[in-house]
Design a protein around this motif. Structure first.
Motif, PDB file in Angstrom:
ATOM      1  N   ASN A  56      10.291   0.746   3.068  1.00 52.64           N
ATOM      2  CA  ASN A  56       8.790   0.972   3.201  1.00 52.64           C
ATOM      3  C   ASN A  56       8.563   1.793   3.464  1.00 52.64           C
ATOM      4  O   ASN A  56       8.577   3.420   3.488  1.00 52.64           O
ATOM      5  N   LYS A  62       5.929   4.980   5.714  1.00 52.21           N
ATOM      6  CA  LYS A  62       5.213   4.294   6.099  1.00 52.21           C
ATOM      7  C   LYS A  62       6.044   3.317   7.322  1.00 52.21           C
ATOM      8  O   LYS A  62       6.742   3.055   7.763  1.00 52.21           O
ATOM      9  N   TYR A  64       5.578  -0.004   9.064  1.00 55.69           N
ATOM     10  CA  TYR A  64       5.179  -0.859   8.700  1.00 55.69           C
ATOM     11  C   TYR A  64       5.880  -2.078   7.281  1.00 55.69           C
ATOM     12  O   TYR A  64       6.124  -0.984   6.607  1.00 55.69           O
ATOM     13  N   THR A  66       5.608  -3.783   4.016  1.00 55.05           N
ATOM     14  CA  THR A  66       4.926  -4.321   2.934  1.00 55.05           C
ATOM     15  C   THR A  66       4.600  -5.379   1.516  1.00 55.05           C
ATOM     16  O   THR A  66       5.996  -5.746   2.106  1.00 55.05           O
ATOM     17  N   ASN A  67       3.888  -5.455   1.081  1.00 56.90           N
ATOM     18  CA  ASN A  67       3.913  -7.157   1.018  1.00 56.90           C
ATOM     19  C   ASN A  67       5.018  -6.659  -0.082  1.00 56.90           C
ATOM     20  O   ASN A  67       6.271  -7.395  -0.509  1.00 56.90           O
ATOM     21  N   VAL A  93       5.623 -10.884   5.207  1.00 57.30           N
ATOM     22  CA  VAL A  93       3.685 -10.313   4.909  1.00 57.30           C
ATOM     23  C   VAL A  93       3.070 -10.828   3.248  1.00 57.30           C
ATOM     24  O   VAL A  93       2.154 -11.198   4.232  1.00 57.30           O
ATOM     25  N   GLU A  97      -0.005 -12.629   4.505  1.00 55.69           N
ATOM     26  CA  GLU A  97      -1.334 -12.020   3.854  1.00 55.69           C
ATOM     27  C   GLU A  97      -2.166 -12.649   3.207  1.00 55.69           C
ATOM     28  O   GLU A  97      -3.508 -13.157   3.715  1.00 55.69           O
ATOM     29  N   ASP A 158      -4.307  -5.538   2.427  1.00 54.40           N
ATOM     30  CA  ASP A 158      -3.475  -5.611   1.108  1.00 54.40           C
ATOM     31  C   ASP A 158      -2.778  -4.205   2.098  1.00 54.40           C
ATOM     32  O   ASP A 158      -3.836  -3.424   2.041  1.00 54.40           O
ATOM     33  N   GLN A 159      -1.858  -3.896   2.089  1.00 60.86           N
ATOM     34  CA  GLN A 159      -0.951  -2.881   2.645  1.00 60.86           C
ATOM     35  C   GLN A 159      -0.451  -2.228   1.464  1.00 60.86           C
ATOM     36  O   GLN A 159       0.471  -1.309   1.254  1.00 60.86           O
ATOM     37  N   HIS A 160      -0.612  -2.762  -0.040  1.00 65.23           N
ATOM     38  CA  HIS A 160       0.127  -1.113  -1.004  1.00 65.23           C
ATOM     39  C   HIS A 160      -0.870  -0.410  -0.920  1.00 65.23           C
ATOM     40  O   HIS A 160      -1.902  -0.183  -0.756  1.00 65.23           O
TER      41      HIS A 160
END
Length: 160
Positions: A56, A62, A64, A66-67, A93, A97, A158-160
C-alpha cells in the motif's frame, strides 16, 4: 459461463480463511453478473499486515495496510486468455474490519473479493457517480450470493 482460473496464494498465517471454492465462486459471480463469457485468469494473494503495508505504501503512498489492492493486467499485445490481474487482500485488515463493523467474516471476505474484482474489470469509486454505480454492483452481486448489503451499516472504517 466463464472458464475461470484462480491462482490463490496464501502468504500469511491467518485463521478462518475462506476456501478456494469460495474465492472462485465470488469471482465467478462478478463475471457472470457482468456477462463476461471468456477464459479468465487472476491471482488472489492473501497477505499479512506487513506485506499489506509495504504494498500500500509502495503503490498508493499510504502508511497503513489496506483491505484489498487491485493490480489490473494490461497486455502489451492481445492474448488468447483474459488475464485480469492480481488481488492482494490483507487477512488481518479484513478480520479487523469485519469485527469493527459487526459483520460476519465470510461476508466481508466476499465483499472484498467482489470489490477487488470489479476494480480489475475497470470499475472505480473516485467520483460520486462511479462510486454509486460500483456500490450498486457490489450490493447486487453480494445479494445474489446470499450476503447482506455491505453498506447497510456504518462502513466508515473501510480503508480502500
Amino acid at each position: 459461463m466463464t472458464n475461470l482460473t484462480v491462482d490463490l496464494q496464501i502468504a500469511c498465517e491467518a485463521d478462518n480463511l475462506p476456501s478456494d471454492a469460495s474465492f472462485e465462486a465470488w469471482i465467478e459471480a462478478v463475471l457472470q453478473h457482468l456477462s463476461c463469457s471468456t477464459e479468465t485468469e487472476l491471482t488472489v494473494r492473501i497477505v499479512d499486515a506487513e506485506e499489506g503495508l509495504a504494498l500500500n505504501h509502495q503503490y498508493r503512498g499510504k502508511a497503513y495496510a489496506t483491505n484489498v489492492l487491485s493490480f489490473p493486467f494490461e497486455a502489451p499485445v492481445p492474448l488468447p486468455v483474459n488475464l485480469l490481474g492480481d488481488l492482494v487482500i490483507c487477512a488481518a485488515v479484513v478480520a479487523d474490519e469485519a469485527k469493527a463493523q459487526n459483520k460476519p467474516l465470510v461476508a466481508h471476505w466476499a465483499h472484498m473479493v467482489v470489490h477487488g474484482t470489479l476494480h480489475l474489470l475497470g470499475y472505480d469509486h473516485i467520483n460520486n457517480d462511479e462510486a454509486e454505480h460500483m456500490e450498486q454492483l457490489e450490493k447486487d452481486i453480494l445479494a445474489a450470493l446470499g450476503y447482506a448489503d455491505p453498506y447497510a451499516d456504518d462502513h466508515a472504517d473501510d480503508q480502500h
